[in-house]
Design an enzyme around this catalytic site. Structure first.
Site, PDB file in Angstrom:
ATOM      1  N   SER A  13       0.868  -1.184   0.000  1.00 21.17           N
ATOM      2  CA  SER A  13       0.000   0.000   0.000  1.00 21.17           C
ATOM      3  C   SER A  13       0.898   1.225   0.000  1.00 21.17           C
ATOM      4  O   SER A  13       1.540   1.524   1.012  1.00 21.17           O
ATOM      5  CB  SER A  13      -0.902   0.004   1.240  1.00 21.17           C
TER       6      SER A  13
ATOM      7  N   LYS B  85      -7.466   1.851  -2.413  1.00 26.81           N
ATOM      8  CA  LYS B  85      -7.035   1.431  -1.075  1.00 26.81           C
ATOM      9  C   LYS B  85      -7.102   2.601  -0.094  1.00 26.81           C
ATOM     10  O   LYS B  85      -7.560   2.441   1.043  1.00 26.81           O
ATOM     11  CB  LYS B  85      -5.611   0.857  -1.124  1.00 26.81           C
TER      12      LYS B  85
ATOM     13  N   LYS C  98       0.326   4.698   8.902  1.00 26.41           N
ATOM     14  CA  LYS C  98       0.989   4.884   7.607  1.00 26.41           C
ATOM     15  C   LYS C  98      -0.046   5.098   6.502  1.00 26.41           C
ATOM     16  O   LYS C  98       0.091   5.989   5.662  1.00 26.41           O
ATOM     17  CB  LYS C  98       1.855   3.670   7.278  1.00 26.41           C
TER      18      LYS C  98
END
Lengths: 296, 296
Positions: B97, B175, B243
């Protein structure tokens, strides 16, 4: 059941709800500020009452379905209110969405007059009222709930009539929780959709992918589709959601809870109302962010 | 399929994913910074590569599954990186990701070397990797996806392998959207639960009632239960969610999107990490608000 049901507040929600009670063969006396909806109830087999006090004299299960906290206070404790004529042993069911704090006070007043009050706010909107598929969140005495449950089942899915707690106001707290959970989900989906649009990614694909995983929610499913189709016909009007958020912020303050996501949702709703969106479906919240981002 | 699969990054996610590919009978060459996981892959029937370049010389489908944007840049474009030895016609699948913006740049570099890059981030966490039930969101060329789909189907549910768009980075955008939608829902549920607790209302009843209506979500179902049981064993670690939120905020800034709910979620996650919660499941976000409200 042989008891007469009183129904005070025959608006967009109350009128279809009262009719469902009549349709199931119960006796019902209706009361409303304006006369039109009462005539409608009479046509459907009910009878008419002039005042809430008049309702209390003729019914032993009394439902209130009015817009806001002061309206419930007026209908119950005001002049010609329910409490001026309440029969001992009556059950008052407030199905409006109002302050849990005021609900506790009103429940005590009803108890002092020999009755029992249940708070029973609903979720499901106009469609749920019309289709008798409302979710009902109940606070108050379990025995009283047992007695009135057949009436509630005229208006909502039996498995979605949930006794939240015996403490008065528990149903209203749950309703506030409901609106806060929806608000967070709605803001999250709106921001995600704003980014997808600006990045040139197909919203339908994003919605489909997200529905298959952990981001799945009814908000993404239903309001996500509304955003894609730009269909903001209510549904549930933004002005009513704004009221519910006011309650949420009041309850947060009363209980010493920081609710920063709800604060953001509230500001977005305020902006939507200021932009003329009060009577759009509240899923239009996303349009505030879309416009800010320069999305047509 | 006769192609050899290269797998770079055999961590908590990558190792079980690579093993699923081997288990379905594909040839696989593994590469990892530390040697232990590579030995594990060799035991499972794979072969070992010393560097990403070594992987590129031996495999024509190359998967990267590393922690963050700079790691993908290093593994692809760095010294001894994949691009130093990429065979023409190879497909590079980045399942990490990372930044959609950097993804577009890397996809152009891969194309300049005669290959095709797909971005294919996943949702479902360690459990999804171990059970081969990941959701996979793919950006990039449809033909390349068709070619590698049998490999992706070793790791995720076929119906949850969604082609988001042909534009490189579309999967990464999706995502980011996924994490934003989850964040909003999580903050909303956390605030609702803080209020319910302070008001003395049973959380289980609130969760049950809300799951029956419009507030229903996977977050309420799964994370709501975690909050009730105070079970914050990951699952998906808060440090990784932090993150992902950094990426979300970067993408919002890059595209000129205001994301105030995501900002709130980010601050709550920052507070959770500061309080020592980096390795708790990210549903522990609620505990920040619970503590602020004086809830034990």
């Amino acid at each position: 059941m042989n008891e007469t049901v009183g129904f005070i507040g025959l608006g967009v929600m109350g009128r279809p709800m009262a009719k469902h009670i009549l349709a199931k063969g119960h006796k019902l006396v209706g009361c409303n500020r304006s006369r039109g909806p009462v005539d409608d109830i009479v046509k459907a087999g009910g009878t008419a009452a002039e005042t809430p006090a008049d309702v209390a004299r003729r019914a032993t299960i009394i439902i209130t379905m009015v817009p806001d906290t002061p309206d419930v206070e007026l209908v119950l404790s005001g002049p010609n209110g329910v409490l001026t004529a309440l029969q001992r042993g009556s059950v008052v069911i407030d199905m409006s969405s109002i302050s849990p704090v005021v609900t506790r006070k009103l429940a005590a007043q009803v108890a002092a007059h020999g009755g029992t009050m249940l708070d029973a706010p609903v979720s499901g909107g106009e469609v749920g009222a019309i289709n008798a598929t409302l979710s009902i969140m109940i606070g108050g005495d379990a025995e009283a709930l047992k007695r009135v449950r057949p009436i509630l089942e005229c208006m909502g899915n039996p498995e979605r009539i949930v006794h939240i707690g015996s403490e008065p106001g528990s149903g209203q707290v749950c309703k506030v929780c409901n609106q806060m959970a929806i608000g967070g989900a709605l803001a999250g989906v709106s921001e995600a959709f704003a980014i997808a649009q600006k990045a040139g990614v197909d919203l339908s694909r994003v919605r489909e992918a997200l529905l298959g995983g952990f981001a799945s929610s009814r908000v993404l499913e239903v309001h996500g589709e509304r955003m894609i189709k730009k269909n903001y016909v209510p549904g549930f009007r933004t002005r009513l959601y704004q009221k519910d958020l006011r309650l949420a912020n009041e309850v947060a303050a009363a209980h010493g809870v920081a609710a920063p996501a709800t604060a953001v949702v509230t500001q977005l709703v305020n902006a939507l109302v200021a932009a003329g969106g009060a009577d759009l479906d509240y899923s239009a919240l996303g349009t505030v962010l879309f416009k800010l981002a320069g999305i047509a």
